[in-house]
Design a protein around this motif. Structure first.
Motif, mmCIF file in Angstrom:
data_model
loop_
_atom_site.group_PDB
_atom_site.id
_atom_site.type_symbol
_atom_site.label_atom_id
_atom_site.label_comp_id
_atom_site.label_asym_id
_atom_site.label_seq_id
_atom_site.Cartn_x
_atom_site.Cartn_y
_atom_site.Cartn_z
ATOM 1 N N LEU A 35 7.325 -13.763 -15.429
ATOM 2 C CA LEU A 35 7.600 -14.325 -14.103
ATOM 3 C C LEU A 35 7.711 -13.229 -13.055
ATOM 4 C CD1 LEU A 35 8.200 -16.890 -12.468
ATOM 5 C CD2 LEU A 35 10.634 -16.522 -12.971
ATOM 6 N N PHE A 36 8.399 -12.125 -13.419
ATOM 7 C CA PHE A 36 8.497 -10.983 -12.505
ATOM 8 C C PHE A 36 7.107 -10.461 -12.164
ATOM 9 C CE2 PHE A 36 8.340 -6.329 -12.198
ATOM 10 C CZ PHE A 36 9.115 -6.114 -11.069
ATOM 11 N N ALA A 37 6.262 -10.331 -13.191
ATOM 12 C CA ALA A 37 4.905 -9.815 -12.956
ATOM 13 C C ALA A 37 4.107 -10.767 -12.086
ATOM 14 C CB ALA A 37 4.207 -9.594 -14.298
ATOM 15 N N PHE A 38 4.177 -12.049 -12.389
ATOM 16 C CA PHE A 38 3.382 -13.017 -11.643
ATOM 17 C C PHE A 38 3.824 -13.092 -10.188
ATOM 18 C CE2 PHE A 38 2.184 -17.192 -10.102
ATOM 19 C CZ PHE A 38 0.870 -17.287 -10.514
ATOM 20 N N VAL A 39 5.137 -13.200 -9.976
ATOM 21 C CA VAL A 39 5.635 -13.311 -8.607
ATOM 22 C C VAL A 39 5.373 -12.021 -7.840
ATOM 23 C CG1 VAL A 39 7.704 -13.591 -7.194
ATOM 24 C CG2 VAL A 39 7.351 -15.044 -9.196
ATOM 25 N N GLY A 40 5.689 -10.875 -8.471
ATOM 26 C CA GLY A 40 5.507 -9.595 -7.788
ATOM 27 C C GLY A 40 4.065 -9.351 -7.387
ATOM 28 N N LEU A 41 3.134 -9.569 -8.344
ATOM 29 C CA LEU A 41 1.728 -9.331 -8.045
ATOM 30 C C LEU A 41 1.172 -10.373 -7.074
ATOM 31 C CD1 LEU A 41 0.476 -8.380 -11.623
ATOM 32 C CD2 LEU A 41 0.742 -6.846 -9.673
ATOM 33 N N SER A 42 1.600 -11.615 -7.226
ATOM 34 C CA SER A 42 1.102 -12.658 -6.331
ATOM 35 C C SER A 42 1.533 -12.396 -4.895
ATOM 36 C CB SER A 42 1.611 -14.031 -6.788
ATOM 37 O OG SER A 42 1.139 -14.336 -8.079
ATOM 38 N N VAL A 43 2.792 -11.997 -4.725
ATOM 39 C CA VAL A 43 3.268 -11.690 -3.375
ATOM 40 C C VAL A 43 2.571 -10.444 -2.838
ATOM 41 C CG1 VAL A 43 5.287 -11.063 -1.993
ATOM 42 C CG2 VAL A 43 5.483 -12.815 -3.742
ATOM 43 N N ALA A 44 2.384 -9.441 -3.709
ATOM 44 C CA ALA A 44 1.732 -8.199 -3.275
ATOM 45 C C ALA A 44 0.317 -8.453 -2.782
ATOM 46 C CB ALA A 44 1.713 -7.194 -4.420
ATOM 47 N N PHE A 45 -0.390 -9.405 -3.415
ATOM 48 C CA PHE A 45 -1.771 -9.679 -3.053
ATOM 49 C C PHE A 45 -1.903 -10.902 -2.150
ATOM 50 C CE2 PHE A 45 -2.572 -7.740 -7.433
ATOM 51 C CZ PHE A 45 -2.606 -6.458 -6.898
ATOM 52 N N THR A 46 -0.821 -11.232 -1.444
ATOM 53 C CA THR A 46 -0.883 -12.348 -0.503
ATOM 54 C C THR A 46 -1.951 -12.098 0.553
ATOM 55 O OG1 THR A 46 1.451 -12.820 -0.842
ATOM 56 C CG2 THR A 46 0.440 -13.716 1.143
ATOM 57 N N ASN A 47 -2.082 -10.832 0.966
ATOM 58 C CA ASN A 47 -3.126 -10.460 1.913
ATOM 59 C C ASN A 47 -4.325 -9.961 1.113
ATOM 60 O OD1 ASN A 47 -1.294 -10.926 4.076
ATOM 61 N ND2 ASN A 47 -0.442 -8.883 3.775
ATOM 62 N N PRO A 48 -5.280 -10.824 0.800
ATOM 63 C CA PRO A 48 -6.366 -10.426 -0.102
ATOM 64 C C PRO A 48 -7.290 -9.375 0.478
ATOM 65 C CG PRO A 48 -6.811 -12.594 0.828
ATOM 66 C CD PRO A 48 -5.430 -12.220 1.240
ATOM 67 N N VAL A 49 -7.319 -9.262 1.803
ATOM 68 C CA VAL A 49 -8.176 -8.273 2.454
ATOM 69 C C VAL A 49 -7.286 -7.229 3.113
ATOM 70 C CG1 VAL A 49 -9.961 -7.888 4.190
ATOM 71 C CG2 VAL A 49 -9.948 -10.021 2.864
ATOM 72 N N ILE A 50 -7.587 -5.975 2.876
ATOM 73 C CA ILE A 50 -6.770 -4.881 3.396
ATOM 74 C C ILE A 50 -7.075 -4.668 4.875
ATOM 75 C CG2 ILE A 50 -6.213 -2.438 3.160
ATOM 76 C CD1 ILE A 50 -7.122 -2.670 0.228
ATOM 77 N N ARG A 51 -6.038 -4.697 5.694
ATOM 78 C CA ARG A 51 -6.212 -4.559 7.135
ATOM 79 C C ARG A 51 -5.206 -3.550 7.687
ATOM 80 N NH1 ARG A 51 -9.516 -8.646 8.852
ATOM 81 N NH2 ARG A 51 -9.697 -10.470 7.516
ATOM 82 N N ALA A 52 -5.483 -3.144 8.952
ATOM 83 C CA ALA A 52 -4.549 -2.328 9.744
ATOM 84 C C ALA A 52 -4.199 -1.005 9.072
ATOM 85 C CB ALA A 52 -3.279 -3.121 10.049
ATOM 86 N N LEU A 53 -5.196 -0.354 8.452
ATOM 87 C CA LEU A 53 -4.969 0.979 7.918
ATOM 88 C C LEU A 53 -4.871 1.977 9.078
ATOM 89 C CD1 LEU A 53 -7.515 0.889 4.965
ATOM 90 C CD2 LEU A 53 -5.032 0.730 4.799
ATOM 91 N N GLY A 54 -3.910 2.878 8.986
ATOM 92 C CA GLY A 54 -3.633 3.782 10.095
ATOM 93 C C GLY A 54 -4.723 4.816 10.331
ATOM 94 N N VAL A 55 -5.074 5.018 11.600
ATOM 95 C CA VAL A 55 -6.081 6.009 11.990
ATOM 96 C C VAL A 55 -5.533 6.829 13.154
ATOM 97 C CG1 VAL A 55 -8.418 6.387 12.885
ATOM 98 C CG2 VAL A 55 -7.983 4.520 11.268
ATOM 99 N N VAL A 56 -5.736 8.131 13.088
ATOM 100 C CA VAL A 56 -5.401 9.032 14.191
ATOM 101 C C VAL A 56 -6.693 9.365 14.931
ATOM 102 C CG1 VAL A 56 -4.463 11.276 14.832
ATOM 103 C CG2 VAL A 56 -3.458 9.993 12.932
ATOM 104 N N VAL A 57 -6.667 9.309 16.245
ATOM 105 C CA VAL A 57 -7.845 9.598 17.063
ATOM 106 C C VAL A 57 -7.625 10.890 17.831
ATOM 107 C CG1 VAL A 57 -9.237 8.842 19.018
ATOM 108 C CG2 VAL A 57 -8.538 7.192 17.264
ATOM 109 N N ILE A 58 -8.584 11.806 17.741
ATOM 110 C CA ILE A 58 -8.581 13.023 18.540
ATOM 111 C C ILE A 58 -9.768 12.949 19.490
ATOM 112 C CG2 ILE A 58 -8.540 15.541 18.517
ATOM 113 C CD1 ILE A 58 -8.139 13.870 15.224
ATOM 114 N N ASP A 59 -9.521 12.529 20.684
ATOM 115 C CA ASP A 59 -10.573 12.406 21.700
ATOM 116 C C ASP A 59 -10.518 13.645 22.584
ATOM 117 O OD1 ASP A 59 -12.398 11.758 23.598
ATOM 118 O OD2 ASP A 59 -11.401 9.926 24.279
ATOM 119 N N ALA A 60 -11.316 14.655 22.221
ATOM 120 C CA ALA A 60 -11.319 15.903 22.974
ATOM 121 C C ALA A 60 -12.173 15.813 24.235
ATOM 122 C CB ALA A 60 -11.822 17.046 22.086
ATOM 123 N N ASP A 61 -12.946 14.744 24.386
ATOM 124 C CA ASP A 61 -13.824 14.609 25.561
ATOM 125 C C ASP A 61 -13.162 13.816 26.683
ATOM 126 O OD1 ASP A 61 -16.349 15.101 26.807
ATOM 127 O OD2 ASP A 61 -16.865 13.004 26.456
#
Length: 770
Positions: A35-61
């Motif tokens: 049950l721990f495995a099922f609930v933990g993994l199911s909640v962890a994968f609630t967002n099936p597509v990975i979004r909002a990964l952090g990016v740093v921008v260096i705009d030197a222009d």
């Protein structure tokens, strides 16, 4: 007067059922851990597509066009700009500290060079040490920067193209949404279950050696080993059959993960897997005849199956040992049947071979366990319980320290968990991944153009290091059948009139039909094919002109006004072992210490004459000193032996690792004080290893894990330790850049120390008043 029940199958089954209902540890293992495995993994994968990964921008222009490029990055659903930095050094610090997964650098004079058709270069750096997140980030960066480039090209006056281009288009044959949750939930839950099944079977039989009576068990069966074994395992089989049957129903009903194949075959395969692992757990108990030790060896064999069965890393890239070892594991063949039927919907005959091998292993392990039980039954006698070690009465921290060392080295189960298991795992666990990267992945080609250009496409694919043409099919249906049989992982279709369209200056679209059942293979295959086709397209654009010449630059500038470079950093070749093993090493250290410390705590509390504070502290120091050489082995020696990146300062590594060991020791002591038997920690903690790994935010990015699931992962020290130690050792981060991990480990150490002291005092008080 009611007659006594007759010996036989039902008497053995009733005896076992009553024991299961009255043994709380068995109930925790069978129901709570899954049950721990099922609930933990199911909640962890609630967002099936990975979004909002952090990016740093260096705009030197800082020009209008450079801002347009930044806006395209910000618009990507996979990416989120977390910082606009002034230089690359600060961006690198953000990546090392975990604030971002990638950085985009736009150079000075970008707009000026773009208007002058000099093809200025935009560089996107991404942290490939975190391979899953890196793949998503790289795809997002590629798409957003390509869109920005097309927009910039659209502003320029259109120019007649002398020759067209080849455009690869990837189409997923299975899992078209490229849903990570669909793949991971379908595969990870059976992996947790096979560990639980093997431990439960072993616990059921192993408990007869000391706590129960093997003589009584056999008498209930009328002395027949077949009845004794089948009757004992029948309740467990029924429970696990129900759980295995309910999992696909829940996946389809809640997560919409559809089942496509033959239901009777999957039911039969699940039954065979349950039988195989129940028999394997029983066999190890009957061979070793020591419950804690045999459970430890059972966990050692079954818990790393994620790698050996071809789910974590494809079998085609494994060494001979890993392939052979995976072959004797029932899970390997069950997963092949499951994915072939549930994910691909193959005809039954296509899954006949793995089904037959699964059945053969179930029969082999069952017969082996039966023969061993028959041998033991011939000479069965009532065995006296193993005498406990003489009780010492340590009073000071130093005496507690020495007493703990004597227990760690003198008790077989503790020595196996704390010393032997880490040594074996250090060699055994990395084996499936040592191939590092996939090479020459077999693909199929359908050439419907039969032109000189189509032959060049095939030759370019053949020359690629990533893929190799294994099947030349006459139709897409024939090629797809080759994919179903496992002879290829993708199909490249070359449409009719491809050469004609390119010569007319048009874009010829080359479809890539790739199997997305295994997402790591899918991504590597699709990228390898796309790179090969894009390379050929660039050669066509050059038109035979001298590479680097002005004509080539002019042609490239007309079709692609910017030069976009995606540059992986940290684990630059994308080695899978370099990615997964350093993190897994930290989890191995935690689990072995957690099991060993908890197993020894009950005895230590009973023997302690000192206060709980001194006892817990002295034992924690003993565990740190024991694990110092193991930390050196796992963090310094083995990474260099296996060729992993090792950039960290050893002193900073040991500072963070020592706090990790202390927190783990105190956690083991806090739980272990309440465990009455030394086998309990193995039963509870081994089955939670895989869910823990995916809750740490390493294999599955933290950005995609909901807060409740992250909170569950923070219960265990490995969550902070994996992040901090990997960043120091593989990314070269400083201790200050992982200060949040250090603070988290100290908080856990203090909390678990207080809980361990309280638990020891309460349990000791119960012993005194008993």
């Amino acid at each position: 007067m009611r007659s006594a029940p007759q010996p036989g199958f039902w008497l053995v089954a009733r005896r076992e059922w009553r024991w299961l209902l009255h043994d709380p540890i068995a109930l925790v293992l069978i129901f709570v851990v899954p049950l721990f495995a099922f609930v933990g993994l199911s909640v962890a994968f609630t967002n099936p597509v990975i979004r909002a990964l952090g990016v740093v921008v260096i705009d030197a222009d800082r020009s209008e066009i450079s801002r347009a490029f930044v806006e395209q990055v910000a618009a990507s659903p996979n990416l989120s700009i977390v910082e606009r930095s002034g230089d690359l050094a600060s961006a690198a610090r953000a990546i090392r500290a975990g604030d971002a997964i990638a950085a985009v650098y736009i150079p000075v004079n970008f707009e000026r060079d773009l208007k002058a058709e000099r093809r200025p270069q935009v560089v996107a750096f991404y942290n490939q040490q975190f391979l899953t997140a890196a793949g998503v980030a790289a795809a997002g960066l590629s798409d957003s920067l390509s869109a920005a480039t097309r927009s910039a090209a659209g502003r320029a006056a259109p120019k007649a193209a002398r020759i067209g281009s080849l455009v690869p288009e990837t189409i997923a044959l299975v899992n078209p949404e490229r849903n990570y949750a669909q793949f991971l939930l379908r595969t990870l839950l059976p992996m947790v279950m096979h560990v639980v099944i093997a431990l439960a079977g072993g616990y059921s039989v192993g408990s007869e050696f000391r706590r129960r009576s093997m003589r009584d068990w056999l008498q209930c069966a009328g002395g027949n080993p077949i009845i004794a074994l089948t009757g004992k395992l029948a309740p467990l089989f029924a429970i696990f059959f129900f759980i295995m049957l309910s999992v696909p129903l829940i996946l389809e009903g809640i997560f919409g993960i559809s089942f496509k194949g033959d239901v009777p075959m999957i039911i039969a395969a699940a039954s065979l897997m349950i039988i195989g692992y129940l028999a394997l757990g029983v066999l190890l108990q009957l061979l070793l005849r020591d419950l804690p030790t045999a459970l430890g060896f059972t966990g050692l064999i079954v818990s790393p199956a994620f790698g050996f069965v071809g789910v974590g890393f494809p079998i085609i890239a494994m060494n001979t040992f890993s392939v052979a070892w995976g072959t004797i594991m029932p899970l390997r063949w069950y997963m092949e049947v499951l994915l072939g039927q549930a994910a691909r919907g193959l005809p039954v005959q296509e899954s006949a071979r793995p089904f037959a091998l699964l059945a053969g292993l179930a029969v082999a392990y069952g017969l082996s366990a039966l023969l061993r039980l028959r041998s033991i039954a011939r000479g069965i006698s009532k065995e006296a319980p193993e005498p406990a070690p003489p009780a010492a009465a340590p009073r000071t921290v130093g005496e507690v320290f020495l007493a703990e060392w004597r227990r760690m080295l003198g008790m077989r189960g503790a020595f196996a968990a704390l010393v032997m298991a880490p040594l074996i795992y250090g060699i055994y666990y990395p084996q499936p991944y040592l191939g590092q990267i996939l090479r020459k992945i077999p693909i199929a080609v359908v050439d419907n153009d039969l032109s000189d250009l189509s032959q060049r496409i095939v030759q370019t694919l053949e020359a690629s290091g990533a893929v190799g043409v294994a099947v030349r099919a006459n139709s897409l249906a024939e090629a797809h059948a080759a994919v179903d049989r496992g002879e290829a992982f993708a199909v490249v279709g070359i449409p009719p009139d491809t050469e004609r369209d390119v010569l007319k200056g048009m874009a010829a679209h080359i479809p890539i039909y790739a199997d997305a059942t295994y997402l790591f293979v899918f991504r590597t295959t699709a990228n390898g094919i796309a790179v090969a086709i894009n390379t050929l397209s660039s050669e066509l654009a050059a038109g035979g002109a001298r590479i680097g010449g002005s004509l080539v630059k002019a042609k490239l500038a007309s079709s692609s006004p910017t030069d976009t470079l995606l540059q992986p950093i940290f684990n630059p070749v994308g080695g899978y072992a370099s990615y997964i093993v350093p993190a897994a090493f930290v989890l191995i250290l935690q689990q072995t210490l957690l099991i060993g410390a908890a197993a020894l705590t009950g005895l230590a509390v009973a023997q302690a004459a000192s206060g709980a504070f001194m006892s817990v502290l002295g034992r924690g120091i003993a565990h740190v000193t024991l694990y110092v050489p193991l930390l050196a082995l796992y963090l310094i020696v083995l990474p260099r032996v296996y060729g992993f990146s090792a950039l960290g300062n050893p002193l900073q590594l040991f500072v963070l690792a020592s706090v990790f060991v202390l927190a783990t020791s105190f956690m083991g002591q806090a739980f272990g004080a309440w465990f009455k038997r030394p086998e309990t920690p193995t039963l509870i903690f081994v089955g939670t290893s895989l869910p823990q790994f995916f809750l740490t935010g390493f294999a599955w990015p933290r950005e995609a894990i909901p807060a409740p699931a992250q909170a569950i992962g923070m219960i265990f020290p490995s969550g902070f330790a994996i992040d901090g130690l990997v960043r120091i050792n593989q990314l070269g981060a400083s201790l200050w850049e992982v200060a949040h991990d250090m603070r988290g480990l100290w908080c856990l150490a203090v909390i678990y120390f207080a809980l361990a002291v309280t638990s020891a005092a309460l349990v000791k008080g119960r012993h005194v008043h008993a």
